[in-house]
Design a protein around this motif. Sequence first.
Motif, short mmCIF file in Angstrom:
data_model
loop_
_atom_site.label_atom_id
_atom_site.label_comp_id
_atom_site.label_asym_id
_atom_site.label_seq_id
_atom_site.Cartn_x
_atom_site.Cartn_y
_atom_site.Cartn_z
N UNK A 69 20.12 -44.46 9.90
CA UNK A 69 21.76 -44.41 9.90
C UNK A 69 22.32 -45.50 10.15
N UNK A 70 23.22 -46.07 9.32
CA UNK A 70 24.00 -47.31 9.43
C UNK A 70 25.31 -47.11 9.06
N UNK A 71 26.29 -47.50 10.26
CA UNK A 71 27.56 -47.49 9.73
C UNK A 71 28.09 -48.83 9.73
N UNK A 72 29.15 -48.97 8.73
CA UNK A 72 29.67 -50.33 8.57
C UNK A 72 31.22 -50.57 8.52
N UNK A 73 31.58 -51.59 8.78
CA UNK A 73 32.77 -52.02 8.84
C UNK A 73 33.38 -53.13 7.99
N UNK A 74 33.95 -52.87 6.67
CA UNK A 74 33.96 -54.09 5.96
C UNK A 74 35.21 -54.89 6.61
N UNK A 75 34.81 -56.22 6.54
CA UNK A 75 35.85 -57.25 7.09
C UNK A 75 36.54 -57.89 5.61
N UNK A 76 35.94 -58.11 4.68
CA UNK A 76 36.73 -58.66 3.39
C UNK A 76 35.89 -58.43 2.20
N UNK A 77 36.26 -57.97 1.16
CA UNK A 77 35.98 -57.81 -0.24
C UNK A 77 36.74 -58.08 -1.21
N UNK A 87 26.55 -51.22 12.68
CA UNK A 87 25.53 -50.58 13.82
C UNK A 87 24.71 -49.80 13.40
N UNK A 88 23.65 -49.98 13.58
CA UNK A 88 22.62 -48.96 13.17
C UNK A 88 21.52 -48.27 13.95
N UNK A 89 20.76 -47.48 13.58
CA UNK A 89 19.73 -46.95 14.27
C UNK A 89 18.77 -46.47 13.30
N UNK A 90 17.23 -46.92 13.55
CA UNK A 90 16.25 -46.55 12.61
C UNK A 90 15.10 -46.16 13.29
N UNK A 91 14.11 -45.30 12.88
CA UNK A 91 13.08 -45.04 13.62
C UNK A 91 11.97 -44.34 12.86
N UNK A 92 10.70 -44.26 13.14
CA UNK A 92 9.69 -43.66 12.72
C UNK A 92 8.71 -43.38 13.24
N UNK A 93 7.64 -42.60 12.96
CA UNK A 93 6.25 -42.24 13.36
C UNK A 93 5.24 -42.29 12.33
N UNK A 94 3.99 -42.59 12.83
CA UNK A 94 3.01 -42.70 12.00
C UNK A 94 1.48 -42.49 12.70
N UNK A 95 0.73 -41.89 11.88
CA UNK A 95 -0.68 -41.54 12.23
C UNK A 95 -1.81 -42.04 10.94
N UNK A 96 -2.53 -42.54 11.69
CA UNK A 96 -3.66 -43.12 10.45
C UNK A 96 -5.04 -42.77 10.98
N UNK A 97 -6.10 -42.62 10.18
CA UNK A 97 -7.31 -42.27 10.50
C UNK A 97 -8.26 -42.98 9.63
N UNK A 98 -9.12 -43.74 10.48
CA UNK A 98 -10.03 -44.60 9.54
C UNK A 98 -11.41 -44.79 10.42
N UNK A 99 -12.40 -45.23 9.53
CA UNK A 99 -13.88 -45.45 10.11
C UNK A 99 -14.05 -46.97 10.45
N UNK A 100 -14.35 -47.19 11.65
CA UNK A 100 -14.85 -48.51 12.08
C UNK A 100 -16.56 -48.38 12.26
N UNK A 101 -16.99 -49.34 11.72
CA UNK A 101 -18.52 -49.31 11.42
C UNK A 101 -19.01 -50.49 12.15
N UNK A 102 -20.03 -50.62 12.95
CA UNK A 102 -20.72 -51.97 13.42
C UNK A 102 -22.17 -51.82 12.96
N UNK A 103 -22.71 -52.98 12.54
CA UNK A 103 -24.19 -53.08 12.12
C UNK A 103 -24.87 -53.28 13.40
N UNK A 104 -26.01 -52.29 13.45
CA UNK A 104 -26.83 -52.48 14.83
C UNK A 104 -28.21 -52.99 14.29
N UNK A 105 -28.52 -54.01 14.84
CA UNK A 105 -29.67 -54.92 14.39
C UNK A 105 -30.91 -54.14 15.00
N UNK A 106 -30.83 -53.38 15.93
CA UNK A 106 -31.89 -52.50 16.67
C UNK A 106 -32.38 -51.35 15.66
N UNK A 107 -31.38 -50.64 14.98
CA UNK A 107 -31.80 -49.33 14.23
C UNK A 107 -31.60 -49.87 12.77
#
Length: 169
Positions: A69-77, A87-107
């Motif tokens: 939400x942003x409130x503005x005051x015009x100076x000149x137009x 003057x403003x305020x903004x926000x957000x939330x986020x959630x992400x799932x992903x796979x992380x893989x590492x190569x194993x030389x042993x297996x």
Amino acid sequence: MIKKFLIAASLMFSTAVQAEGDAHNSLGFAAGGTYGVGLSYSYDTPVWGIQVTGLPFWDDGEGRVFGGVNVKRNFHENGKVGLYGSAGVAGGIWREEHEECNWSEQTEEDECETVVEEGWGVVSGPGVGMQMLFWDNMLFRFELPLGIKVSSEGFGVLPIPNGALMYRW
């Protein structure tokens, strides 16, 4: 702090609605530190204006929700270009799932694990901007706020620019 901002914004907006005169509505897209990200609606009188922006995107337990939400005051137009403070305020939330893989030389196989990244953030602050009207009904706004950021990643003071492209009637 946010509660005080919302009270001040609603008082300024109620004054703006009383002095309606030559008011305009705008609809379009906006992104920025104190605008938020997404679809945006703006109501502007010759002196005051308010802009609300939001974008929910959530599916199967992951996604992003941003708004502001942003409130503005015009100076000149002059009918084509205008200068304003805001003057403003903004926000957000986020959630992400992903796979992380590492190569194993042993297996000689990938060892994978599911990683969940979650976070939240709020940015608030004053700004100075310029708006340009072109093609009679298209409005472009550019603003540079001094945003105070509080988030799951920490605290900061950031000049994250705002921009909006909107159809005005």
